[in-house]
Design a protein around this motif. Structure first.
Motif, PDB file in Angstrom:
ATOM      1  N   GLY A   1       0.808  -1.222   0.000  1.00 37.94           N
ATOM      2  CA  GLY A   1       0.000   0.000   0.000  1.00 37.94           C
ATOM      3  C   GLY A   1       0.830   1.253   0.000  1.00 37.94           C
ATOM      4  N   GLY A   2       2.155   1.094  -0.019  1.00 35.43           N
ATOM      5  CA  GLY A   2       3.020   2.250  -0.161  1.00 35.43           C
ATOM      6  C   GLY A   2       3.098   2.659  -1.618  1.00 35.43           C
ATOM      7  N   MET A   3       3.971   3.617  -1.920  1.00 32.61           N
ATOM      8  CA  MET A   3       4.121   4.080  -3.294  1.00 32.61           C
ATOM      9  C   MET A   3       5.177   3.233  -4.000  1.00 32.61           C
ATOM     10  SD  MET A   3       5.070   7.889  -4.711  1.00 32.61           S
ATOM     11  CE  MET A   3       3.539   8.563  -4.061  1.00 32.61           C
ATOM     12  N   ALA A   4       4.770   2.504  -5.027  1.00 36.15           N
ATOM     13  CA  ALA A   4       5.718   1.701  -5.795  1.00 36.15           C
ATOM     14  C   ALA A   4       6.591   2.616  -6.644  1.00 36.15           C
ATOM     15  CB  ALA A   4       4.967   0.707  -6.672  1.00 36.15           C
ATOM     16  N   ASP A   5       7.888   2.400  -6.612  1.00 37.59           N
ATOM     17  CA  ASP A   5       8.811   3.206  -7.406  1.00 37.59           C
ATOM     18  C   ASP A   5      10.031   2.357  -7.749  1.00 37.59           C
ATOM     19  OD1 ASP A   5      10.576   3.282  -5.129  1.00 37.59           O
ATOM     20  OD2 ASP A   5       9.412   4.942  -4.315  1.00 37.59           O
ATOM     21  N   LYS A   6      11.032   2.974  -8.334  1.00 30.45           N
ATOM     22  CA  LYS A   6      12.198   2.208  -8.788  1.00 30.45           C
ATOM     23  C   LYS A   6      12.976   1.584  -7.630  1.00 30.45           C
ATOM     24  CE  LYS A   6      15.018   6.426  -9.061  1.00 30.45           C
ATOM     25  NZ  LYS A   6      15.838   7.284  -9.949  1.00 30.45           N
ATOM     26  N   PHE A   7      12.893   2.191  -6.427  1.00 28.45           N
ATOM     27  CA  PHE A   7      13.581   1.638  -5.269  1.00 28.45           C
ATOM     28  C   PHE A   7      12.717   0.631  -4.512  1.00 28.45           C
ATOM     29  CE2 PHE A   7      15.644   5.991  -5.403  1.00 28.45           C
ATOM     30  CZ  PHE A   7      16.795   5.535  -6.029  1.00 28.45           C
ATOM     31  N   ASN A   8      11.433   0.746  -4.683  1.00 31.41           N
ATOM     32  CA  ASN A   8      10.474  -0.058  -3.921  1.00 31.41           C
ATOM     33  C   ASN A   8       9.390  -0.567  -4.869  1.00 31.41           C
ATOM     34  OD1 ASN A   8       8.829  -1.166  -1.946  1.00 31.41           O
ATOM     35  ND2 ASN A   8       8.219   0.788  -1.043  1.00 31.41           N
ATOM     36  N   PRO A   9       9.753  -1.466  -5.798  1.00 31.75           N
ATOM     37  CA  PRO A   9       8.822  -1.859  -6.860  1.00 31.75           C
ATOM     38  C   PRO A   9       7.550  -2.537  -6.370  1.00 31.75           C
ATOM     39  CG  PRO A   9      10.776  -3.281  -6.843  1.00 31.75           C
ATOM     40  CD  PRO A   9      11.055  -2.134  -5.921  1.00 31.75           C
ATOM     41  N   ARG A  10       7.593  -3.151  -5.192  1.00 30.82           N
ATOM     42  CA  ARG A  10       6.394  -3.827  -4.668  1.00 30.82           C
ATOM     43  C   ARG A  10       5.511  -2.894  -3.844  1.00 30.82           C
ATOM     44  NH1 ARG A  10       6.702  -9.711  -4.198  1.00 30.82           N
ATOM     45  NH2 ARG A  10       8.536 -10.495  -5.284  1.00 30.82           N
ATOM     46  N   GLY A  11       5.992  -1.704  -3.556  1.00 32.87           N
ATOM     47  CA  GLY A  11       5.170  -0.746  -2.837  1.00 32.87           C
ATOM     48  C   GLY A  11       4.936  -1.073  -1.380  1.00 32.87           C
ATOM     49  N   TYR A  12       5.985  -1.539  -0.676  1.00 32.69           N
ATOM     50  CA  TYR A  12       5.851  -1.779   0.764  1.00 32.69           C
ATOM     51  C   TYR A  12       5.892  -0.452   1.509  1.00 32.69           C
ATOM     52  CZ  TYR A  12       6.939  -6.654  -0.336  1.00 32.69           C
ATOM     53  OH  TYR A  12       6.924  -7.926  -0.853  1.00 32.69           O
ATOM     54  N   ARG A  13       5.046  -0.328   2.526  1.00 34.53           N
ATOM     55  CA  ARG A  13       5.034   0.907   3.314  1.00 34.53           C
ATOM     56  C   ARG A  13       6.298   1.056   4.154  1.00 34.53           C
ATOM     57  NH1 ARG A  13      -0.336  -0.758   4.213  1.00 34.53           N
ATOM     58  NH2 ARG A  13       0.009  -1.212   6.414  1.00 34.53           N
ATOM     59  N   MET A  14       6.905  -0.074   4.530  1.00 33.53           N
ATOM     60  CA  MET A  14       8.100  -0.049   5.366  1.00 33.53           C
ATOM     61  C   MET A  14       9.081  -1.117   4.910  1.00 33.53           C
ATOM     62  SD  MET A  14       9.855   1.074   7.892  1.00 33.53           S
ATOM     63  CE  MET A  14      11.392   0.463   8.603  1.00 33.53           C
ATOM     64  N   ARG A  15      10.355  -0.741   4.826  1.00 30.87           N
ATOM     65  CA  ARG A  15      11.422  -1.698   4.523  1.00 30.87           C
ATOM     66  C   ARG A  15      12.609  -1.423   5.441  1.00 30.87           C
ATOM     67  NH1 ARG A  15      13.157  -1.670  -1.348  1.00 30.87           N
ATOM     68  NH2 ARG A  15      13.141   0.583  -1.026  1.00 30.87           N
ATOM     69  N   MET A  16      13.463  -2.418   5.599  1.00 29.36           N
ATOM     70  CA  MET A  16      14.577  -2.312   6.543  1.00 29.36           C
ATOM     71  C   MET A  16      15.780  -3.078   6.005  1.00 29.36           C
ATOM     72  SD  MET A  16      12.556  -4.678   9.324  1.00 29.36           S
ATOM     73  CE  MET A  16      11.062  -3.722   9.008  1.00 29.36           C
ATOM     74  N   THR A  17      16.887  -3.031   6.724  1.00 30.65           N
ATOM     75  CA  THR A  17      18.101  -3.680   6.225  1.00 30.65           C
ATOM     76  C   THR A  17      18.714  -4.606   7.270  1.00 30.65           C
ATOM     77  OG1 THR A  17      19.525  -1.864   6.983  1.00 30.65           O
ATOM     78  CG2 THR A  17      18.674  -1.731   4.722  1.00 30.65           C
ATOM     79  N   GLY A  18      19.454  -5.581   6.765  1.00 29.09           N
ATOM     80  CA  GLY A  18      20.288  -6.457   7.578  1.00 29.09           C
ATOM     81  C   GLY A  18      21.596  -6.660   6.842  1.00 29.09           C
ATOM     82  N   VAL A  19      22.496  -7.432   7.429  1.00 25.01           N
ATOM     83  CA  VAL A  19      23.768  -7.751   6.782  1.00 25.01           C
ATOM     84  C   VAL A  19      23.926  -9.267   6.729  1.00 25.01           C
ATOM     85  CG1 VAL A  19      26.282  -7.679   7.003  1.00 25.01           C
ATOM     86  CG2 VAL A  19      24.942  -5.612   7.401  1.00 25.01           C
ATOM     87  N   ASP A  20      24.155  -9.789   5.537  1.00 25.19           N
ATOM     88  CA  ASP A  20      24.448 -11.207   5.356  1.00 25.19           C
ATOM     89  C   ASP A  20      25.953 -11.376   5.545  1.00 25.19           C
ATOM     90  OD1 ASP A  20      25.152 -13.718   4.280  1.00 25.19           O
ATOM     91  OD2 ASP A  20      23.439 -13.722   2.919  1.00 25.19           O
TER      92      ASP A  20
END
Length: 372
Positions: free
Chosen positions: A167-186
């Motif tokens: 339900g977020g805004m889909a764009d080139k960085f967030n193609p699926r349109g998630y309202r919230m994203r975060m990071t981890g380290v592999d």
């Protein structure tokens, strides 16, 4: 004339509504993240709402709650339900392997300081491999408790997986349109991962990946929590990947947000955790110093940081591993976040008023000369 007034007011209303929607980036900071509750409270009173959000560690947790629909008041109550004693394991700090190991190294070499921590870890193995090995040998806090608590709280809003946060805004960085994203380290691949997008590498569906699991990964501070294991089937072999706090590589993931459509604001939790912090007077301070030395070690960024409005929340009185918070500590963090946000929003609104002053009077003058 009337049609013009109606048209102008309608468009002005739409612009005002749009201007109240902001993208948001939040840094990490452990327990300092309580300050974000105060920030949200200030935003609510100003009438702001959020578009796409991104964060790491404490910012990941705060963003997940907001994306799930929590108000600041509800978040404050959730903080009250968190058992800060329950998250602490029975391990004594001095028995955490990385602490005892570093103290022996310091005694043998006579060296101390952030550089000596990296030397100690790198002399044994690769830095990330050392993080995994030491963390698995013994850590200070219970990541299971944190994940279970987050899962239970999000369930109150009907949120379990990232599919629930569409339900977020889909764009080139967030193609699926998630309202919230975060990071981890592999740690196995020495690579920063975007959650949930990058779980496809492990053979998982991002929409079905649990938000609580992602929060646990993003808040998995090295040596304090055990790494989170994600398994990938490669032929007949099951390969295990160890993921930790995204803040190891980058504590402010602004590059997750496309700022070209909505204005983006950012908040950083400052004070008490910078690499210059170093003390060996107690075992706990040794652990804090070791963790500080392996935070924000840097990744190359393809996107320029063009966030103009960034609030630095002064949280100097609290270290991000101070889980034994008093009520006064919690209120201090809440008020710090609230005051910083008020200042930033006032600055933002003053800037917008200044921009309008330059255009509207000129337009009005031309209109009067043309039609009256």
């Amino acid at each position: 004339m009337r049609w013009f007034v109606v048209f102008y007011n309608f468009n002005r209303f739409n612009r005002i509504q749009s201007s109240r929607r902001l993208n948001l980036v939040m840094s990490g900071g452990g327990v300092k993240g309580i300050a974000y509750v105060g920030m949200y409270e200030a935003a609510e009173k100003k009438g702001y709402n959020w578009g796409n959000m991104a964060g790491v560690s404490a910012g990941a947790l705060a963003g997940a709650f907001k994306a799930a629909g929590f108000t600041a008041y509800e978040m404050w109550n959730a903080v009250g339900s968190f058992d800060f004693e329950g998250i602490q394991m029975s391990n004594k700090v001095e028995k955490v392997p990385v602490v005892s190991g570093y103290l022996r190294y310091m005694s043998r070499t006579g060296r101390s300081g952030p550089d000596s921590v990296r030397e100690f870890l790198s002399n044994r193995r690769d830095l990330l491999e050392s993080i995994v090995t030491f963390s698995k040998e013994g850590c200070l806090f219970d990541g299971d408790y944190l994940e279970e608590w987050v899962s239970k709280e999000l369930a109150r809003k009907g949120v379990r997986t990232f599919g629930d946060l569409r339900g977020g805004m889909a764009d080139k960085f967030n193609p699926r349109g998630y309202r919230m994203r975060m990071t981890g380290v592999d740690c196995n691949r020495a690579k920063i991962v975007v959650l949930p997008d990058d779980v496809e590498f492990y053979g998982m569906d991002p929409d079905k990946f649990e938000v609580a699991k992602a929060v646990r990964i993003s808040t998995c501070v090295p040596f304090a929590f055990k790494p989170v294991e994600l398994k990938k089937q490669e032929g007949n072999i099951t390969k295990v990947y160890n993921l930790v706090d995204g803040g190891v590589f980058d504590r402010f993931p602004y590059w997750l947000i496309d700022s070209s459509k909505n204005l983006t604001v950012g908040f950083k939790l400052s004070g008490g955790e910078k690499p210059k912090f170093f003390s060996v007077d107690t075992a706990l301070n040794v652990l804090k110093s070791i963790i500080s030395a392996v935070q924000d070690i840097g990744i190359p960024k393809d996107v320029e940081n063009n966030i103009k409005y960034i609030g630095e929340i002064n949280t100097t009185q609290v270290h991000y591993l101070d889980f034994g918070l008093s009520q006064e500590d919690k209120e201090y963090l809440y008020n710090a976040g609230r005051q910083t946000a008020i200042h930033l929003f006032n600055k933002l609104e003053s800037s917008r008023i200044g921009q309008r002053k330059g255009f509207i009077p000129l337009f009005a003058s031309i209109f009067r000369q043309r039609w009256f």
